[in-house]
Design an enzyme around this catalytic site. Structure first.
Site, mmCIF file in Angstrom:
data_model
loop_
_atom_site.group_PDB
_atom_site.id
_atom_site.type_symbol
_atom_site.label_atom_id
_atom_site.label_comp_id
_atom_site.label_asym_id
_atom_site.label_seq_id
_atom_site.Cartn_x
_atom_site.Cartn_y
_atom_site.Cartn_z
ATOM 1 C CD GLU A 426 -1.460 2.377 2.000
ATOM 2 O OE1 GLU A 426 -2.209 3.364 2.024
ATOM 3 O OE2 GLU A 426 -0.325 2.379 2.533
ATOM 4 C CB SER A 630 -27.284 26.934 -18.093
ATOM 5 O OG SER A 630 -28.400 26.565 -17.303
ATOM 6 C CG ASP A 668 -29.314 -7.493 -7.640
ATOM 7 O OD1 ASP A 668 -28.601 -7.746 -6.637
ATOM 8 O OD2 ASP A 668 -29.588 -8.339 -8.509
ATOM 9 C CG HIS A 691 -17.575 7.880 -8.062
ATOM 10 N ND1 HIS A 691 -18.530 8.855 -7.960
ATOM 11 C CD2 HIS A 691 -18.030 6.830 -7.321
ATOM 12 C CE1 HIS A 691 -19.520 8.420 -7.183
ATOM 13 N NE2 HIS A 691 -19.242 7.183 -6.786
#
Length: 752
Positions: A426, A630, A668, A691
């Site tokens: 890590e 906008s 689900d 994301h």
């Protein structure tokens, strides 16, 4: 010393031949269970007949009561006897120990999962250091080569000296420039206001505020040819507290290690996007992703004093550039007066090497939905002893595994499958978790319910700290109301009570603070790339009174067991509380008949984030009007999402839980909601951050940013070369965000 792990027959036997999700594992763990369990258990029996919550109504209470502080203390002591640098024999031995103990604890399956990744080590015969040289080229000062050993650890010889992992080799020399924290805004101040050019200079920056890799990237962009990082007392020494071993402050010779990559979620630099297995295509070292191009080295504040005390040039622009050393904090470039002909020189001889790493993966099969995975993971590798990072987290994971194993031995099973992970490497860029997730990405995208991260359990002893997806907000609030607070003055009150009082939300009145997920830890690939709902919890400091970055001894040789046991948590009550929070999150996610996700919390968060990014855009009202920008489409999509989420929540309330098909459909929809925010094309320039609602800040990997595509498009927009093109990009990012939110809303609609 810190020799990289060599291949061996035992390593092969335990590693590559036991790759997780191999054919045998699939047959054992999923094929038979899924086919038989689904056909007979799912359709024939009511879904709640075989759930542990019905068979053992007190199992959650039993689980929480089984967690023991004394066990966590024992595990932490055991895990911190020797260094566990990734790629070394010590860390491989610890992997084998955890592997064996998880089997003893009663998990159904425990395996080692190995990968060959690019790591970085100092050269033992040519140490790294920084020197001051006079006009004749002679060294008149050189920085320390190592930290002094903490008491009781003098005879341990395999402590890696302080270094910046993945720094290129080089011996650049030049005038020194002090760049504060080396943030984007610091370089803007130097270049635009002070008119100081860092090109061809050596820069020195203090640790803190942003991820060290961002500092290095900023220095590169400014044209620097080397960067020195140091821990300033203003950021790593709390007034009134003694330095280690008499207190928990950083001694003058203490140094923070760490990687200086800018991977942006790529994983192994040689195999970006794909697992670093035996048949992987690997880039040449010169093509590796995310490596810095200038030498980097960290030092302690005693050495920094020597480098900064004779700085000349401009005075610091304001008090925010002054730290805690007895120096003027002049910016430079170069030294003043009689020292003006002296230069600073870096001597960096570290090397990169493809090295084998090992994850430990444990499986506790679900009784009803074995094809749905709840994952608890934390890393095992440490820069040295890892008293806090990571072993305070690894010890908690170990105790949670033991506790689940104890319940399993008594006949209990979770409804869904629980996977436990001890990640490797890590500290070198989240490599163990990323490579494993890359290898099993298709399964995880289909079956992953949630990922709970379990790195350091403490960074202080003041209150709880939680970062998670909005889907988990209600889950965390509810379970903390059931847990006792360990804090003094809150006897008889809940953890929620103390958390709310000590860390109130700035956005939601009357609620505790929950932060956005950024990066810098193993949840990254699960959340940012795969769209699996994720969360993390630990105990933290009082950020109002304690302004130091992280905790003072972070990534130094002084992060020992004694640091934790003497100063942070003598009774391990805070570790126990963190174990209860992390464990209860896993228990609820794996055991609840209806997944404990709240899509209405997501709707609230989306509205807040949309308002925030709109307000940022309104710093440019004239340009917004001129380029016809906008946010109407985004606000409309958020309103639609809010309406659909409300209707979905009502269907949940009315759900007949004895109908397995309807139950599966709604679960689900909840499970896949996070996935609906994933854009397969990724963010501009960051294809592995996918994301659309949350991503690490482009300017600080540790921090989370909402609507990152829009935010990055707006950042410093007035100084873009092509302003018209820049505003078109803002418009494009708004459309992407609006589409994504609208598409996510569609996934929650009732199935006709």
């Amino acid at each position: 010393m810190w020799n990289a792990q060599q291949d061996s027959d035992s390593a092969e036997a335990l590693g590559r031949r036991q790759r997780w999700f191999c054919a045998g594992t699939l047959v054992l763990a999923f094929t038979g269970t899924f086919i038989i369990g689904f056909l007979f258990g799912w359709f024939i029996k009511p879904s709640n007949d075989s759930t542990s919550s019905v068979s053992y109504p007190g199992m959650k209470k039993a689980f929480l009561q089984e967690l023991k502080a004394e066990n966590i203390k024992k595990f932490l002591y055991n895990f911190t006897r020797t260094p566990h640098l990734a790629g070394t024999q010590h860390n491989f031995e610890l992997a084998k120990q955890i592997h064996a103990q998880w089997k003893e604890f009663g998990l159904d399956l425990v395996e080692l999962s190995d990968y060959d990744v690019l790591l970085s080590y100092p050269n033992k015969t040519h140490p790294n250091y920084i020197s001051i040289i006079n006009e004749d080229g002679n060294e008149i000062f050189k920085t320390s080569l190592a930290e002094l050993s903490p008491p009781g650890y003098e005879n341990i010889s395999d402590v890696v000296p302080p270094y910046s992992a993945f720094s290129p080799q080089g011996t650049p020399e030049g005038d020194l420039v002090y760049v504060n924290y080396a943030r984007t805004e610091d370089f803007f101040k130097l270049e635009r206001v002070m008119k100081i050019n860092c090109s061809g200079k050596i820069v020195i920056a203090r640790y803190g505020q942003v991820f060290r890799g961002n500092k290095v990237k900023n220095a590169q962009l400014a044209g620097a040819k080397g960067i020195i990082l140091y821990s300033d007392p203003a950021d790593y020494f709390v007034p009134g507290v003694k330095s280690y071993p008499d207190g928990w402050n950083l001694p003058g010779g203490g140094v923070q290690r760490g990687n200086v990559l800018n991977l942006n979620g790529a994983g192994d630099p040689l195999t970006p996007g794909y697992p670093a297995n035996e048949y992987a295509y690997r880039h040449e070292f010169t093509e590796a992703v995310g490596l810095p191009s200038i030498p980097v080295h960290p030092i302690g504040y005693d050495d920094a004093q020597k480098l900064l005390e004779h700085m000349g040039g401009s005075a610091p622009p304001d008090s925010s550039w002054k730290g805690g050393l007895k120096v003027p904090y002049n910016v430079g470039p170069g030294f003043a007066g009689n020292f003006s002909k002296q230069k600073v020189k870096l001597h960096i001889h570290s090397y990169n090497k493809v090295t084998r790493i090992y994850n430990v993966i444990g499986t506790l099969k679900g009784a009803v939905e074995p094809d749905r995975y709840v994952i608890l993971g934390g890393h095992r590798d440490a820069w040295v002893f890892g008293g806090i990072d990571p072993q305070s987290g690894a010890a908690v994971v170990h105790e949670i595994v033991r506790t689940f194993g104890t319940l399993k031995k008594k006949g209990w099973r979770p409804r869904r499958t629980i996977l436990f992970a001890s990640w490797d490497a890590e500290e070198f860029g989240l490599l163990g978790s990323t490579e494993w997730a890359e290898e099993h990405s298709r399964l995880l995208q289909e079956r992953g319910v949630a990922y709970i991260n379990a790195d350091s359990s403490i960074e202080g002893n003041y209150t709880l700290r939680v970062d998670c997806t909005p889907l988990m907000h209600s889950l965390v609030y509810n379970l903390t109301k059931e847990l006792p607070s360990p804090d003094e003055g809150f006897e008889g009150k809940s953890l929620y009570d103390s958390w709310k009082e000590k860390s109130p939300s700035t956005e939601f009145i009357g609620m505790p603070r929950i932060s956005k997920l950024g990066s810098g830890n193993d949840f990254e690939v699960f959340f940012q790339r795969l769209g699996i709902a994720s969360g993390r919890a630990r105990y933290t400091k009082n950020w109002k009174n304690n302004k130091v970055s992280s905790y003072p001894l972070y990534h130094s040789v002084y992060e020992t067991y004694e640091l934790v046991e003497k100063f942070y948590d003598p009774t391990f009550k805070y570790h126990l509380t963190v174990a209860q929070v992390r464990g209860a999150m896993v228990f609820e996610l794996a055991n609840s008949i209806v997944l404990p996700f709240d899509c209405q919390s997501y709707a609230v968060a989306l509205k807040k984030h949309a308002e925030t990014i709109y307000n940022i855009s309104m710093n440019h009202p004239q340009e917004m009007k001129a380029y016809m920008i906008s946010f109407d489409s985004l606000f409309s999509a958020v309103n639609n999402f809010t309406d659909v989420a409300s209707k979905f929540n009502q269907r949940l309330q009315d759900l007949d839980k004895s109908n397995p098909i309807l139950l599966r459909i709604l679960n689900d929809q909840l499970m896949y909601l996070e996935r609906a925010f994933i854009d397969p094309l990724g963010l501009p320039g960051r294809p592995f951050y996918r994301h659309i609602i949350y991503a690490p800040s482009s300017h600080n990997k540790y921090a989370g940013e909402s609507f990152p595509g829009i935010y990055d498009a707006l950042f410093d927009i007035n100084n873009k070369v092509d302003t018209s093109k820049a505003w078109r990009e803002v418009k494009r990012q708004i459309s992407i965000a609006a589409f994504t939110v609208q598409a996510a809303a569609e996934t929650l609609r009732e199935v006709d």
